[in-house]
Design an enzyme around this catalytic site. Sequence first.
Site, PDB file in Angstrom:
ATOM      1  N   CYS A  91     -47.702  75.689  28.198  1.00 55.61           N
ATOM      2  CA  CYS A  91     -46.507  75.583  27.351  1.00 55.61           C
ATOM      3  C   CYS A  91     -46.014  74.149  27.443  1.00 55.61           C
ATOM      4  O   CYS A  91     -45.600  73.703  28.517  1.00 55.61           O
ATOM      5  CB  CYS A  91     -45.439  76.566  27.814  1.00 55.61           C
ATOM      6  SG  CYS A  91     -43.919  76.489  26.835  1.00 55.61           S
ATOM      7  N   CYS A 254     -42.904  72.035  19.529  1.00 58.41           N
ATOM      8  CA  CYS A 254     -44.029  72.748  20.143  1.00 58.41           C
ATOM      9  C   CYS A 254     -45.047  71.760  20.699  1.00 58.41           C
ATOM     10  O   CYS A 254     -45.751  71.086  19.949  1.00 58.41           O
ATOM     11  CB  CYS A 254     -44.691  73.720  19.179  1.00 58.41           C
ATOM     12  SG  CYS A 254     -45.903  74.791  19.987  1.00 58.41           S
TER      13      CYS A 254
END
Length: 333
Positions: A91, A254
């Site tokens: 992530c 992101c």
Amino acid sequence: MRSVRTISAVDSHTEGMPTRVVTGGVAPIPGATMADRRRYAIEHLDGLRRFLMDEPRGHAAMSGALLQPPADPGADWGVVYVEASGFLPMCGHGTIGVATVLVETGMVEVTEPETVVRLDVPAGPVEARVAVRDGRAERVTLRNVASFATALDAAVTVPGLGEVRYDMAYGGNFYAIVDLASVGLPFDRARKDDILRAGLDIMAAINEADRPVHPEDPGIAGCKHVQFLAPGSDAKRSRNAMAIHPGWFDRSPCGTGTSARMAQLHARGELPLHTDFVNESFIGTSFTGRLTGTATVGGVPAVVPEFEGRAWITGTANYLLDPHDPFPEGFKL
């Protein structure tokens, strides 16, 4: 006050996206590698994930990280990523949040003007270079895992949308990259429900027709992200609406999606090495990335991405479980 579970955490957000960094209350997770520990967590710790991520302690777009002793002795910390959709291999925004928390809480040795934090994560080793001034983490540059495109100009038939063309790329997770206009939708947050529904339908169709699988780790598989590109997006500046299973948008640009996008652009011959690329989120925040070199992953040509962004600590808390709480593992509405 009664509690049969107490979890300590430092909450942060990275360019708008939350990261709940768990600093205490979770025992070391078994496994020889962080990938092993992720697999163990998927099989045995989903209740802990739901406790932290779902309501009433979390929400539908919650994200977090469990700090762990590293499996790699060369790393400062190990990380197992959790979010509303499950346990992730990697992530990007979460790692920027972790690095910021580690520096600002003194959980790593801090040097100015830059502190290097080496993290052992399920997708592989990553390195965060934290710009520090007066003890504050001002910006994090993250060198991510090697990233690559697996399909260019692929097509899938999606009920209600017809044939949808997409590229598939990996940046720590798999991303279907789709021009939003090609599915007849505007880059407009007022249409977010329609965009999200289209993204979930595209994921389902791809996973049924041609489910992506990592060439070295079959535990990393499936498309759970659709990166919808706004009109005008190119190899200098791109805007995206990132639809994520089971039904929410990334608030940040992101990080793994930025890495996948750069790998896709490089595979198309549009983004050279050592060239800045700006990726902008659905809410207008941005990461700046670049490709620093080439690599191979399981025989697949790959690139080494890095990107930079900011995170801010938003609070600290002890999350408790009363023995009579009717929702000991949270709930979803």
